[in-house]
Scaffold this active site. Structure first.
Site, short mmCIF file in Angstrom:
data_model
loop_
_atom_site.label_atom_id
_atom_site.label_comp_id
_atom_site.label_asym_id
_atom_site.label_seq_id
_atom_site.Cartn_x
_atom_site.Cartn_y
_atom_site.Cartn_z
N ARG A 120 51.70 40.40 46.35
CA ARG A 120 51.94 38.95 46.26
C ARG A 120 53.41 38.67 46.34
O ARG A 120 54.24 39.53 46.08
CB ARG A 120 51.41 38.44 44.90
N LYS A 185 51.02 47.76 34.74
CA LYS A 185 50.18 47.39 35.89
C LYS A 185 49.68 48.65 36.62
O LYS A 185 50.44 49.58 36.85
CB LYS A 185 51.03 46.54 36.83
N ARG A 320 55.89 36.12 33.05
CA ARG A 320 56.58 37.25 32.41
C ARG A 320 56.26 37.22 30.92
O ARG A 320 56.26 36.15 30.30
CB ARG A 320 58.09 37.07 32.63
C1 BTN Z 1 49.87 42.42 44.05
O1 BTN Z 1 49.66 42.80 42.91
O2 BTN Z 1 50.97 41.99 44.40
C2 BTN Z 1 48.75 42.47 45.08
C3 BTN Z 1 48.63 43.84 45.69
C4 BTN Z 1 47.54 43.94 46.75
C5 BTN Z 1 47.60 45.26 47.49
C6 BTN Z 1 46.41 45.45 48.39
S1 BTN Z 1 46.30 47.10 49.00
C7 BTN Z 1 45.02 46.61 50.09
C8 BTN Z 1 45.41 45.26 50.63
N1 BTN Z 1 46.26 45.40 51.78
C9 BTN Z 1 47.50 44.95 51.55
O3 BTN Z 1 48.44 44.97 52.36
N2 BTN Z 1 47.58 44.46 50.31
C10 BTN Z 1 46.32 44.56 49.61
#
Ligand code: BTN
Length: 325
Positions: A120, A185, A320
């Site tokens: 994100r 996380k 946060r």
């Molecule tokens: C986050 O916490 O910021 C979201 C992470 C999401 C990662 C997954 S891995 C599979 C899919 N493909 C990506 O490029 N991103 C999501």
């Protein structure tokens, strides 16, 4: 690509394989095997060469296997599964499905590695080969963007349920879409939408889960993180965990399609890792502090400040935890 995948399938067992056999598969001389493997393999894989025995990947690799994942899907969820595709390497499974316009609801794509995994807020998602889980799933919705309110929370709940079935009792969620253990996380959700803002739209639901993050790769992560190996103290089974999560997702999504966030709302407190904690919320208009007070019936975060209870949408903020308050 298929050549390197055949090599990986061979080395996945963690046993030694001769330079002659590998040279033949790679189409290079025995003396060039080491250099070629080093160039082709993800650096996080612990490749070992021992004179007289050959080459191996220390600890082997638990490769993803469509049949093993499929075997975990319960009969009642099978009608919602369209297909499972496993790719050795791709830029991002979300990108892949966003481009695959014809993919129907229940189409799922896993990758062993992502070269440009996305998180994100424009962050990278570190995605080394063969250790963690990276997958995306397509789902069509008919009610426009408002019908999607709370979807990322519902996806988080489905995943946390699956992980509990694998023995991770304290799998928690940090609003809006982080999977946490304590406050560390270990997974995240990235949902992207295409189509009509007020009519039919297609979501690509991306999930990344740290199962066994190599320490060399983990150093690139800027947040406090953990992985399932550290949580459980044993090597996680990738295919089994993938199957358990898919089962929960395939059971939850049709309900969400019919009833929206209300289908999981009462379950949120069970997983809410922020509840009651002092938090600070960064919005486009500045920072607000208060105490996390759960979510409303659309999945918006409730913040108890000195003046009032305020509501925040997931798109606009970053949260946060404030320590020692
Ligand atoms: C986050 O916490 O910021 C979201 C992470 C999401 C990662 C997954 S891995 C599979 C899919 N493909 C990506 O490029 N991103 C999501």
């Amino acid at each position: 690509m298929s050549q390197i995948f055949s090599i990986l399938q061979l080395l996945a067992d963690g046993h030694f394989h001769s330079g002659e056999e590998l040279g033949r598969l790679l189409g290079v001389t025995r003396s060039a095997v080491w250099q070629t493997l080093r160039r082709l393999l993800d650096p996080s894989l612990e490749l070992q060469a021992v004179r007289g025995r050959g080459y191996r990947i220390l600890g082997g690799i638990d490769l993803l296997d469509e049949k093993k994942i499929q075997a975990e899907i319960l009969a009642e969820n099978c009608p919602y599964l369209s297909s499972i595709e496993i790719l050795p390497i791709i830029d991002s499974t979300n990108n892949y499905l966003l481009k695959k316009n014809a993919a129907p609801s229940g189409y799922i794509c896993f990758a062993e590695q992502q070269s440009a995994g996305r998180g994100r807020r424009g962050r990278d998602w570190i995605s080394p080969f063969g250790k963690n889980l990276y997958f995306s799933l397509c789902w069509q919705f008919s009610g426009g963007l408002t019908a999607l309110a709370g979807l990322s929370l519902a996806v988080g709940i489905a995943i946390a349920r699956g992980l509990q079935k694998y023995g991770i009792q304290k799998a928690g969620l940090k609003w809006p879409n982080d999977l946490v253990h304590g406050q560390q996380k270990f997974g995240g959700i990235l949902i992207e939408v295409t189509g009509d803002a007020s009519g039919p739209c297609r979501t690509v639901i991306g999930v990344g889960l740290n199962l066994e993050m190599p320490h060399s790769s983990g150093r690139q992560i800027t947040q406090q993180w953990t992985d399932i190996y550290s949580i459980l103290g044993r090597r996680p089974e990738r295919n089994r965990i993938a199957g358990l999560m898919l089962n929960e997702l395939l059971a939850m999504l049709p309900d969400f399609e019919n009833s929206g966030f209300s289908t999981v709302h009462t379950e949120w407190p069970k997983f809410d890792s922020l509840y009651g904690h002092a938090i600070s919320i960064l919005t486009n208009n500045g920072e607000v502090t208060g105490n996390a007070a759960g979510v409303d019936n659309s999945g918006n975060l409730l913040l108890k400040t000195d003046e009032a209870i305020r509501t925040f949408h997931s798109g606009e903020v970053s949260v946060r935890l404030i320590k020692n308050i």
